[in-house]
Design an enzyme around this catalytic site. Structure first.
Site, PDB file in Angstrom:
ATOM      1  N   CYS A   1      86.698 -60.796 -27.924  1.00  0.00           N
ATOM      2  CA  CYS A   1      87.759 -59.958 -28.489  1.00  0.00           C
ATOM      3  C   CYS A   1      87.796 -60.113 -30.009  1.00  0.00           C
ATOM      4  CB  CYS A   1      89.111 -60.364 -27.896  1.00  0.00           C
ATOM      5  SG  CYS A   1      90.499 -59.620 -28.756  1.00  0.00           S
TER       6      CYS A   1
ATOM      7  N   CYS B   1      95.346 -64.884 -25.735  1.00  0.00           N
ATOM      8  CA  CYS B   1      94.289 -65.717 -25.140  1.00  0.00           C
ATOM      9  C   CYS B   1      94.033 -66.862 -26.108  1.00  0.00           C
ATOM     10  CB  CYS B   1      92.980 -64.942 -25.025  1.00  0.00           C
ATOM     11  SG  CYS B   1      93.069 -63.478 -23.993  1.00  0.00           S
TER      12      CYS B   1
ATOM     13  N   CYS C   1      93.324 -54.286 -26.074  1.00  0.00           N
ATOM     14  CA  CYS C   1      93.375 -55.617 -25.457  1.00  0.00           C
ATOM     15  C   CYS C   1      92.317 -55.662 -24.369  1.00  0.00           C
ATOM     16  CB  CYS C   1      94.764 -55.878 -24.877  1.00  0.00           C
ATOM     17  SG  CYS C   1      94.818 -57.446 -23.968  1.00  0.00           S
TER      18      CYS C   1
ATOM     19  N   ASN D   1     101.876 -60.755   0.591  1.00  0.00           N
ATOM     20  CA  ASN D   1     100.456 -60.760   0.186  1.00  0.00           C
ATOM     21  C   ASN D   1      99.596 -61.662   1.073  1.00  0.00           C
ATOM     22  OD1 ASN D   1      98.284 -60.230  -1.756  1.00  0.00           O
ATOM     23  ND2 ASN D   1      98.643 -62.306  -2.511  1.00  0.00           N
TER      24      ASN D   1
ATOM     25  N   ASP E   1     116.809 -69.535  -0.608  1.00  0.00           N
ATOM     26  CA  ASP E   1     116.517 -70.194  -1.887  1.00  0.00           C
ATOM     27  C   ASP E   1     115.887 -71.551  -1.575  1.00  0.00           C
ATOM     28  OD1 ASP E   1     116.439 -71.463  -4.275  1.00  0.00           O
ATOM     29  OD2 ASP E   1     118.571 -71.240  -4.753  1.00  0.00           O
TER      30      ASP E   1
ATOM     31  N   CYS F   1     100.121 -72.266  -9.459  1.00  0.00           N
ATOM     32  CA  CYS F   1      99.854 -71.704 -10.797  1.00  0.00           C
ATOM     33  C   CYS F   1     100.192 -72.736 -11.870  1.00  0.00           C
ATOM     34  CB  CYS F   1     100.631 -70.408 -11.010  1.00  0.00           C
ATOM     35  SG  CYS F   1     102.392 -70.561 -10.762  1.00  0.00           S
TER      36      CYS F   1
HETATM   37  C1  LIG Z   1     103.672 -67.246  -7.177  1.00  0.00           C
HETATM   38  S1  LIG Z   1     104.751 -66.080  -6.437  1.00  0.00           S
HETATM   39  C2  LIG Z   1     103.933 -65.837  -4.896  1.00  0.00           C
HETATM   40  C3  LIG Z   1     104.274 -64.587  -4.132  1.00  0.00           C
HETATM   41  C4  LIG Z   1     103.345 -64.227  -2.987  1.00  0.00           C
HETATM   42  N1  LIG Z   1     102.922 -65.377  -2.202  1.00  0.00           N
HETATM   43  C5  LIG Z   1     102.144 -63.444  -3.457  1.00  0.00           C
HETATM   44  O1  LIG Z   1     101.005 -63.904  -3.265  1.00  0.00           O
HETATM   45  O2  LIG Z   1     102.326 -62.347  -4.005  1.00  0.00           O
HETATM   46  C6  LIG Z   1     106.135 -67.061  -6.089  1.00  0.00           C
HETATM   47  C7  LIG Z   1     107.208 -66.390  -5.294  1.00  0.00           C
HETATM   48  O3  LIG Z   1     108.283 -67.339  -5.163  1.00  0.00           O
HETATM   49  C8  LIG Z   1     109.490 -66.611  -5.173  1.00  0.00           C
HETATM   50  N2  LIG Z   1     110.581 -67.542  -5.531  1.00  0.00           N
HETATM   51  C9  LIG Z   1     110.996 -67.899  -6.780  1.00  0.00           C
HETATM   52  N3  LIG Z   1     112.038 -68.756  -6.704  1.00  0.00           N
HETATM   53  C10 LIG Z   1     112.283 -68.926  -5.371  1.00  0.00           C
HETATM   54  C11 LIG Z   1     113.244 -69.694  -4.660  1.00  0.00           C
HETATM   55  N4  LIG Z   1     114.164 -70.404  -5.307  1.00  0.00           N
HETATM   56  N5  LIG Z   1     113.214 -69.662  -3.308  1.00  0.00           N
HETATM   57  C12 LIG Z   1     112.282 -68.927  -2.657  1.00  0.00           C
HETATM   58  N6  LIG Z   1     111.365 -68.169  -3.277  1.00  0.00           N
HETATM   59  C13 LIG Z   1     111.358 -68.166  -4.632  1.00  0.00           C
HETATM   60  C14 LIG Z   1     109.256 -65.514  -6.189  1.00  0.00           C
HETATM   61  O4  LIG Z   1     110.167 -64.450  -6.011  1.00  0.00           O
HETATM   62  C15 LIG Z   1     107.809 -65.133  -5.903  1.00  0.00           C
HETATM   63  O5  LIG Z   1     107.750 -64.103  -4.969  1.00  0.00           O
END
Ligand SMILES: C[S@@+](CC[C@H](N)C(=O)[O-])C[C@H]1O[C@@H](n2cnc3c(N)ncnc32)[C@H](O)[C@@H]1O
Length: 444
Positions: free
Chosen positions: A74, A83, A161, A305, A352, A398
């Protein structure tokens, strides 16, 4: 140590890369963070910002270049903070990320995995299907659109980009002209962009109501580019679609190996890199190995997903997700993909998983567990893993520091790390996506 001024032509030796992909060096009582510097290199630097005894700098002239140094693909990399590793070969970026995970596991006293999986690799350009871009109007100059400058909150002045999906990454100049033509150009602080496999949407955050002709200009751009335009005047609930006026209010991506198609709203969480996502889902399934006799628990399931591909192999899958909106989307996706999912029982609940009073014992028992938490990880779940007692857990992460912390908790509960690997979800950035498999050490 007494501090002195850093001479502009002074050379410093980069000792290592930090977790953000920035070179580190000590000089004259300062800790230098050197963007563009790699371990072992000598660099003269330009100081970007000073914070107490820390200097944010940019490598200007490099001597003794690192063996894996490459010319950044880039041309704007020096002025854009999007990046940080464009100057390191993609293979070396991945080994740096793998070493980082290894080190963090070691620091937690977790035994190395029995198997290091081959890196999961995809395209190094045009991969980013979701992003938040800054917008800045500078009087007398073009409006700027892009990521932030290095070590700054100012928007970088770039013409394109390379990591964004081409539908948008190659249209930044058009986007700048569009935003510059709006009567409210000074009141647009950011754009969210989201792409499906063959569609995209832009969400325009605006702090003032649109003025005369603004909607028409935005619609003209949407029609000529084939994208959708949403407006956001306040919080997420204020998002409305400007164009098209009718038609499906979702973007779409597919997982062709499973015959699945996912619909999502541009604000929904979806994996940033579709090529890696396809491989990641297939790998997670292979590693978890569900059969028609198995029940699977998919925690942090988003729009389904992993849940729906799992359901095509397992007897039952239960997805748990914190956002009610995403649970609703997961249900929609289940209904739309029922033929591909087959006869397995699939259920979703909103909960949650970070709540202080959340007890893992409230979750339904399952033979197999899949976890894909946000950056803060899954400490609650890892602490309570003994109550769930799955035969195997696959953890998609992540943030390697929270994965390593949780791996320690799994180990304390008698689960060994049997395999781990790196997924190249975010090439050229310092983000580390990884996958880990845990199994009881004594399956007794
Ligand atoms: C890294 S993403 C993964 C989503 C999914 N597995 C995918 O592959 O698309 C993390 C997920 O955790 C959810 N999340 C965040 N805080 C949370 C909580 N306190 N309790 C349950 N889920 C939560 C988010 O909304 C998001 O959908």
């Amino acid at each position: 140590m007494a501090r002195r001024r850093l001479e502009r032509s002074e050379r410093v030796r980069v000792s290592e890369l930090d977790a953000e992909g920035i070179g580190l060096a000590d000089s004259g009582g300062f800790r230098l963070r050197i963007r563009g510097g790699l371990p072992g290199e000598d660099a003269t630097v330009k100081v970007l910002r000073r914070r107490r005894n820390r200097l944010e700098t940019l490598a200007e002239v490099i001597a003794h270049p690192h063996a894996d140094r490459v010319t950044p693909p880039c041309p704007w990399t020096a002025r854009c903070g999007g990046c940080v590793l464009q100057h390191l070969s993609p293979a070396a970026q991945r080994s740096t990320k793998r070493r980082r995970l290894e080190t963090l596991l070691h620091e937690q006293g977790v035994a190395p995995p029995a198997i290091w999986l081959p890196d999961v690799v995809g395209p190094n350009a045009g991969y980013r299907h979701k992003a938040r871009l800054g917008v800045r109007q500078v009087p007398g100059r073009d409006v700027m659109v892009g990521f932030r400058e290095p070590a700054s909150s100012r928007v970088a002045d770039v013409e394109a980009c390379r990591i964004l999906a081409p539908a948008l990454g190659e249209r930044l100049t058009e986007l700048k002209a569009l935003l510059g033509s709006l009567t409210i150009a000074d009141a647009v602080p950011q754009l969210e962009i989201a792409c499906g496999d063959s569609d995209f949407a832009i969400i325009l955050r605006h702090l003032k109501p649109l003025g005369d002709g603004d909607a028409e200009r935005l619609i003209e751009f949407a029609v000529s580019s084939g994208g959708q335009i949403y407006l956001q005047s306040a919080g997420p609930d204020s998002v409305v679609r400007l164009w098209p006026e009718e038609g499906a209010r979702r973007l779409q991506y597919t997982l062709p190996d499973f015959g699945l198609s996912f619909a999502f709203h541009p604000l929904d969480f979806v994996q940033v890199n579709p090529a890696i996502n396809r491989q990641m889902v297939a790998l997670a399934l292979e590693l978890l190995g569900p059969t028609a006799q198995d029940s699977v628990l998919d925690l942090f399931c988003g729009i389904g997903n992993f849940t729906l591909p799992m359901a095509s192999r397992a007897g039952s899958v239960h997805g748990v997700e914190g956002s009610e909106a995403l649970v609703a989307r997961a249900q929609e996706n289940l209904a739309a993909n029922r033929a591909a999912v087959g006869t397995s029982r699939v259920t979703f609940t909103a909960a949650d998983l970070y709540a202080e009073d959340f007890d893992v014992g409230q979750l339904p028992a399952a033979d197999l567990l899949l976890l894909d938490p946000p950056r803060s990880g899954a400490e609650n779940i890892a602490r309570g893993i003994g109550k769930l007692a799955p035969r195997r857990a696959v953890y998609v992460s992540c943030h390697p520091a929270t994965l390593a912390r949780d791996a320690r908790l799994f180990a304390d509960a008698g689960y060994g790390l049997t395999a781990a690997g790196i997924l190249d979800m975010f090439p050229h950035t310092a983000h580390v996506e990884s996958i880990a498999v845990f199994e009881p050490r004594d399956p007794g």
